[in-house]
Every structure is written in structure tokens, then in C-alpha cells.
Design an enzyme around this catalytic site. Structure first.
Site, mmCIF file in Angstrom:
data_model
loop_
_atom_site.group_PDB
_atom_site.id
_atom_site.type_symbol
_atom_site.label_atom_id
_atom_site.label_comp_id
_atom_site.label_asym_id
_atom_site.label_seq_id
_atom_site.Cartn_x
_atom_site.Cartn_y
_atom_site.Cartn_z
ATOM 1 N N SER A 136 -7.046 9.393 1.864
ATOM 2 C CA SER A 136 -6.577 9.455 0.594
ATOM 3 C C SER A 136 -6.105 10.991 0.216
ATOM 4 C CB SER A 136 -7.285 9.080 -0.636
ATOM 5 O OG SER A 136 -6.733 9.211 -1.843
ATOM 6 N N TYR A 159 -14.976 10.680 -5.155
ATOM 7 C CA TYR A 159 -14.426 9.890 -4.340
ATOM 8 C C TYR A 159 -13.444 11.043 -3.506
ATOM 9 C CZ TYR A 159 -10.818 6.615 -2.659
ATOM 10 O OH TYR A 159 -9.941 5.767 -1.631
#
Length: 233
Positions: A136, A159
Site C-alpha cells: 500500500s 496498518y
């Protein structure tokens, strides 16, 4: 043994994983759809013409058994797509705990290493092995410091930290395994359960993943890209 190219996609009973499976099947791959939930996994695999593989990336025993089944069925693996992941809780920063971080890392980072370790012997038997780690832009330090990018404003620390770890794992494995092309793909903000159905389509979100998976021999390794091209680390 199958003469088709063989791929495995983890966390693939829905969202980005399932769309990746669908597109690889369409590209002529025999695809193992990895998922923990038997009922959902089998239904998803049947829907896209894949082969269900029961797989929990947090379990050594489950991953070992999955590798044994792929070896029995195909004898090798051409493409491993590490996709299984969780966002973890969204809390006030005062309330994040070590257990919260442990849960995220166990799935998003340790799970990737567990899969790579278990399937390296099968990747070594491929004439053109590839590993695609779904990462990501939230794991990019450069994008975090760019105020014009959404990555500077969005994302939980847990995350994002796990995705930064995946980025480093990608470049290190790419250097240590020169016979395997290892790359990190950023789906971008994609409309799935993890994003609250916000963002572009899952088809668009899988563009970078599929591009790395289908890249020709001599293609990139140790790269980080989204559907628009290379990203800054």
C-alpha cells in the site's frame, strides 16, 4: 500435473484477492484460491473457475498443508500473490495496544514470510517464478510526506507500519533471490470491505498486481508500483 502456469492468491474469497484470481484465470493460469473460510472460499473459486485451497496464513500447519497440496497437484508454482491482510482496529492513538499491533503484523507481515518460506521450493521449480506482495502507498515514507497525497492524511499507524515492513521485505527478498522476481503492488484506494466500499473498482485495484504477475521474463524485480506506475518508497 498441469501444463498451465500455476498461481496462488491468498485472502482471495472476496475483494482484491478474488478479482486477482478471476483475471489470472482469464489469462490462462490454473489458480489456487486461498481462503480460511471453506464455504465462502469454495463458492468464490467455483464462481471464477479456480481451485479452492484452504489456507490460514497465520497457521504454520495450514500453510504447510497447502504447499503439500499444490505440490501434489502441480509440482511447481509460477506466481505467489501475497494478498491476505487486515486493517486492524481504528482507535484513538492513546488506545492502541501491543496486542493490536501483534494481530496486524501476524497476518500482514509474518503471514507473507510464512507463505514465501513454504512455497519457495515450488517457486524454485518454475522456469519463471514471481512473487507479488500486495502492499500500500500507506507504507511509503515519501508519500506520507507529500501533502498532496491521500497517504499523508489517511490510514492507521498499525496498518501503515505493516505495509512499510512489506515494502522492505520485498526489496530484500528481491536482492537475495535474484532468480525470482519479487515486487510490491499498491492497489490504491479500492472499494472493498476494508475501505468501507470507498475508492475505485476492484478491477482497477488489481491492475498493478496483475501487471507484475503477467510480466514477461526479464521484467522488473524489487519494484513498488500502482496502476499508474512506479511509486516512491
Amino acid at each position: 500435473m498441469s501444463t498451465q502456469p500455476v498461481a496462488l492468491v491468498t485472502g482471495a474469497n472476496k475483494g482484491i484477492g478474488l478479482e486477482t484470481v478471476r483475471r489470472l484465470v482469464e489469462a490462462g493460469f490454473r489458480v489456487h484460491l486461498g481462503a480460511r473460510d471453506k464455504q465462502r472460499g469454495r463458492a468464490a473459486a467455483d464462481a471464477v473457475g479456480a481451485h479452492f485451497l484452504e489456507l490460514d496464513v497465520t497457521s504454520d500447519a495450514s500453510v504447510r498443508r497447502a504447499a503439500e497440496l499444490v505440490e501434489q497437484a502441480d509440482g511447481h508454482l509460477d506466481v505467489l500473490v501475497n494478498n491476505a491482510g487486515i486493517t486492524g482496529p481504528v482507535r484513538d492513538p492513546h488506545d492502541y495496544t501491543a496486542d493490536d499491533m501483534s494481530d496486524v503484523v501476524q497476518t500482514n507481515v509474518v503471514g507473507y514470510v510464512r507463505l514465501i518460506h513454504a512455497f519457495l521450493p515450488l517457486l524454485d521449480k518454475s522456469g519463471d517464478p514471481r512473487i507479488v506482495n500486495v502492499s500500500s502507498g500507506l507504507g511509503s515514507f515519501a508519500l506520507f510526506h507529500d501533502p498532496d497525497r491521500i497517504e499523508s492524511r489517511a490510514g492507521t499507524p498499525l496498518y501503515a507500519a505493516s505495509k512499510a515492513a512489506i515494502n522492505m521485505l520485498t526489496v530484500r527478498f528481491a536482492r537475495l533471490l535474484p532468480h525470482i522476481r519479487v515486487n510490491a503492488a499498491d492497489p490504491g484506494l479500492t472499494a472493498t470491505d476494508l475501505s468501507g466500499d470507498t475508492g475505485h473498482s476492484v478491477h482497477d485495484g488489481t491492475d498493478a498486481i496483475v501487471a507484475f504477475a503477467l510480466s514477461a521474463p526479464g521484467g522488473p524485480t524489487g519494484a513498488f508500483a500502482d496502476r499508474a506506475g512506479d511509486l516512491s518508497w
